[in-house]
Write a protein that holds these residues in place. Structure first.
Motif, PDB file in Angstrom:
ATOM      1  N   PRO A 181       0.824  -1.204   0.000  1.00  0.00           N
ATOM      2  CA  PRO A 181       0.000   0.000   0.000  1.00  0.00           C
ATOM      3  C   PRO A 181       0.865   1.264   0.000  1.00  0.00           C
ATOM      4  CG  PRO A 181       0.053  -0.942   2.191  1.00  0.00           C
ATOM      5  CD  PRO A 181       0.809  -1.891   1.293  1.00  0.00           C
ATOM      6  N   ALA A 182       0.202   2.416  -0.074  1.00  0.00           N
ATOM      7  CA  ALA A 182       0.909   3.699  -0.151  1.00  0.00           C
ATOM      8  C   ALA A 182       1.833   3.904   1.053  1.00  0.00           C
ATOM      9  CB  ALA A 182      -0.089   4.848  -0.262  1.00  0.00           C
ATOM     10  N   GLU A 183       1.452   3.409   2.208  1.00  0.00           N
ATOM     11  CA  GLU A 183       2.296   3.537   3.412  1.00  0.00           C
ATOM     12  C   GLU A 183       3.613   2.788   3.236  1.00  0.00           C
ATOM     13  OE1 GLU A 183      -1.849   4.211   4.205  1.00  0.00           O
ATOM     14  OE2 GLU A 183      -0.921   2.352   3.554  1.00  0.00           O
ATOM     15  N   GLU A 184       3.560   1.638   2.569  1.00  0.00           N
ATOM     16  CA  GLU A 184       4.766   0.866   2.291  1.00  0.00           C
ATOM     17  C   GLU A 184       5.656   1.635   1.321  1.00  0.00           C
ATOM     18  OE1 GLU A 184       7.493  -2.389   2.360  1.00  0.00           O
ATOM     19  OE2 GLU A 184       5.838  -1.887   3.691  1.00  0.00           O
ATOM     20  N   TYR A 185       5.037   2.221   0.309  1.00  0.00           N
ATOM     21  CA  TYR A 185       5.782   3.036  -0.658  1.00  0.00           C
ATOM     22  C   TYR A 185       6.509   4.167   0.072  1.00  0.00           C
ATOM     23  CZ  TYR A 185       6.814   6.171  -4.519  1.00  0.00           C
ATOM     24  OH  TYR A 185       7.452   6.992  -5.404  1.00  0.00           O
ATOM     25  N   GLU A 186       5.805   4.878   0.910  1.00  0.00           N
ATOM     26  CA  GLU A 186       6.391   6.009   1.637  1.00  0.00           C
ATOM     27  C   GLU A 186       7.517   5.555   2.568  1.00  0.00           C
ATOM     28  OE1 GLU A 186       6.126   9.229   1.175  1.00  0.00           O
ATOM     29  OE2 GLU A 186       4.708   8.866  -0.445  1.00  0.00           O
ATOM     30  N   LYS A 187       7.348   4.412   3.183  1.00  0.00           N
ATOM     31  CA  LYS A 187       8.388   3.884   4.078  1.00  0.00           C
ATOM     32  C   LYS A 187       9.665   3.577   3.289  1.00  0.00           C
ATOM     33  CE  LYS A 187       8.844   0.787   7.968  1.00  0.00           C
ATOM     34  NZ  LYS A 187       8.146  -0.111   8.867  1.00  0.00           N
ATOM     35  N   ARG A 188       9.506   2.936   2.137  1.00  0.00           N
ATOM     36  CA  ARG A 188      10.672   2.599   1.309  1.00  0.00           C
ATOM     37  C   ARG A 188      11.333   3.852   0.743  1.00  0.00           C
ATOM     38  NH1 ARG A 188       9.288  -3.083  -1.806  1.00  0.00           N
ATOM     39  NH2 ARG A 188       8.120  -3.996  -0.095  1.00  0.00           N
ATOM     40  N   LEU A 189      10.533   4.809   0.321  1.00  0.00           N
ATOM     41  CA  LEU A 189      11.078   6.058  -0.192  1.00  0.00           C
ATOM     42  C   LEU A 189      11.823   6.813   0.909  1.00  0.00           C
ATOM     43  CD1 LEU A 189      11.504   8.220  -2.324  1.00  0.00           C
ATOM     44  CD2 LEU A 189       9.157   9.023  -1.882  1.00  0.00           C
ATOM     45  N   SER A 190      11.265   6.840   2.088  1.00  0.00           N
ATOM     46  CA  SER A 190      11.912   7.506   3.221  1.00  0.00           C
ATOM     47  C   SER A 190      13.267   6.872   3.534  1.00  0.00           C
ATOM     48  CB  SER A 190      11.000   7.437   4.454  1.00  0.00           C
ATOM     49  OG  SER A 190      11.643   7.990   5.572  1.00  0.00           O
ATOM     50  N   GLU A 191      13.339   5.559   3.494  1.00  0.00           N
ATOM     51  CA  GLU A 191      14.608   4.859   3.731  1.00  0.00           C
ATOM     52  C   GLU A 191      15.605   5.146   2.623  1.00  0.00           C
ATOM     53  OE1 GLU A 191      15.668   2.358   6.621  1.00  0.00           O
ATOM     54  OE2 GLU A 191      14.664   4.275   6.952  1.00  0.00           O
ATOM     55  N   GLN A 192      15.110   5.258   1.385  1.00  0.00           N
ATOM     56  CA  GLN A 192      16.006   5.570   0.276  1.00  0.00           C
ATOM     57  C   GLN A 192      16.559   6.980   0.429  1.00  0.00           C
ATOM     58  OE1 GLN A 192      16.948   3.285  -2.620  1.00  0.00           O
ATOM     59  NE2 GLN A 192      18.473   4.739  -1.936  1.00  0.00           N
ATOM     60  N   ARG A 193      15.703   7.906   0.847  1.00  0.00           N
ATOM     61  CA  ARG A 193      16.165   9.276   1.105  1.00  0.00           C
ATOM     62  C   ARG A 193      17.252   9.276   2.181  1.00  0.00           C
ATOM     63  NH1 ARG A 193      10.156  11.241   1.695  1.00  0.00           N
ATOM     64  NH2 ARG A 193       9.680  11.884  -0.446  1.00  0.00           N
ATOM     65  N   ARG A 194      17.003   8.536   3.245  1.00  0.00           N
ATOM     66  CA  ARG A 194      17.950   8.490   4.368  1.00  0.00           C
ATOM     67  C   ARG A 194      19.297   7.925   3.929  1.00  0.00           C
ATOM     68  NH1 ARG A 194      19.213   5.206   8.834  1.00  0.00           N
ATOM     69  NH2 ARG A 194      17.857   3.508   8.197  1.00  0.00           N
ATOM     70  N   LYS A 231      22.948  11.872  -4.821  1.00  0.00           N
ATOM     71  CA  LYS A 231      21.735  12.584  -5.259  1.00  0.00           C
ATOM     72  C   LYS A 231      20.628  11.571  -5.531  1.00  0.00           C
ATOM     73  CE  LYS A 231      20.093  15.816  -8.769  1.00  0.00           C
ATOM     74  NZ  LYS A 231      19.506  16.819  -7.931  1.00  0.00           N
ATOM     75  N   LEU A 232      19.405  11.938  -5.117  1.00  0.00           N
ATOM     76  CA  LEU A 232      18.232  11.093  -5.331  1.00  0.00           C
ATOM     77  C   LEU A 232      17.174  11.894  -6.071  1.00  0.00           C
ATOM     78  CD1 LEU A 232      16.404   8.566  -4.775  1.00  0.00           C
ATOM     79  CD2 LEU A 232      15.786   9.679  -2.614  1.00  0.00           C
ATOM     80  N   ILE A 233      16.680  11.319  -7.162  1.00  0.00           N
ATOM     81  CA  ILE A 233      15.562  11.897  -7.900  1.00  0.00           C
ATOM     82  C   ILE A 233      14.367  10.975  -7.682  1.00  0.00           C
ATOM     83  CG2 ILE A 233      14.644  12.444 -10.192  1.00  0.00           C
ATOM     84  CD1 ILE A 233      17.551  13.147 -10.986  1.00  0.00           C
ATOM     85  N   GLU A 234      13.247  11.575  -7.317  1.00  0.00           N
ATOM     86  CA  GLU A 234      12.039  10.798  -7.046  1.00  0.00           C
ATOM     87  C   GLU A 234      11.097  10.863  -8.231  1.00  0.00           C
ATOM     88  OE1 GLU A 234      10.404  12.187  -3.321  1.00  0.00           O
ATOM     89  OE2 GLU A 234      12.398  12.185  -2.404  1.00  0.00           O
ATOM     90  N   GLY A 235      10.771   9.694  -8.765  1.00  0.00           N
ATOM     91  CA  GLY A 235       9.791   9.621  -9.842  1.00  0.00           C
ATOM     92  C   GLY A 235       8.392   9.733  -9.269  1.00  0.00           C
TER      93      GLY A 235
END
Length: 182
Positions: free
Chosen positions: A47-60, A68-72
């Protein structure tokens, strides 16, 4: 904004990343020879919460490593349209191929639009992903694709070690809602 093909004497590489744990080991291998920019494009994750968790970890992780990180865009509808009719297939079959095709096509477009001459993906570090298929898709998309099997030479094992070292969240499924519910 276009990126130079060389920075600090290194070729600039656009790296599609599926998650922080996989990118950790791949980055370790690539940063010596390439100036890497990460691209997080994963509309398959639910779900969207899982997406946000993975994106947050990638940012970290990107911040920790100075990459540098670009978010699609998160366009789950594009994923659902790409795999329509294949929902009941097991992981590793046509549904996965369509998902990988979608993500790497978007990566190729984004790399070209930003002036990168070369790109690749972290997907092949997973023991659940077919590196031969991934490399076939990459080579069909562009002559500028770096073809690798990052699980070789204990790449996946190294991703586990680095995940522990960095305290990264390691997910238990690829992100696809159909695989989570399997």
């Amino acid at each position: 904004m276009a990126y130079s093909t060389k920075k600090d004497g290194k070729i600039c590489l656009f790296l599609h990343t599926c998650c922080a744990p996989c990118s950790s080991a791949v980055l370790e291998r690539l940063v010596e020879n390439y100036k890497v920019t990460l691209f997080f494009y994963n509309p398959n994750i639910m779900p969207a919460e899982e997406y946000e968790k993975r994106l947050s970890e990638q940012r970290r992780l990107a911040s920790m490593l100075g990459v540098k990180l670009i978010e699609g865009d998160y366009d789950h509808e594009a994923f659902l349209n790409a795999v329509a009719g294949l929902e009941s297939e097991q992981e590793g079959n046509s549904r996965c191929e369509k998902c990988i095709q979608l993500r790497l096509s978007k990566t190729a477009e984004a790399a070209k639009a930003r002036g990168f001459d070369i790109f690749t993906t972290t997907l092949s570090v997973s023991p659940h992903k077919n590196a031969e298929l991934i490399n076939k898709i990459l080579s069909e998309l562009s002559e500028g694709a770096l073809l690798e099997d990052f699980k070789k030479n204990d790449g996946f094992k190294r991703s586990i070690e680095l995940s522990k070292e960095y305290g990264l969240y390691r997910q238990k499924y690829c992100g696809c809602i159909f695989e989570k519910n399997a």
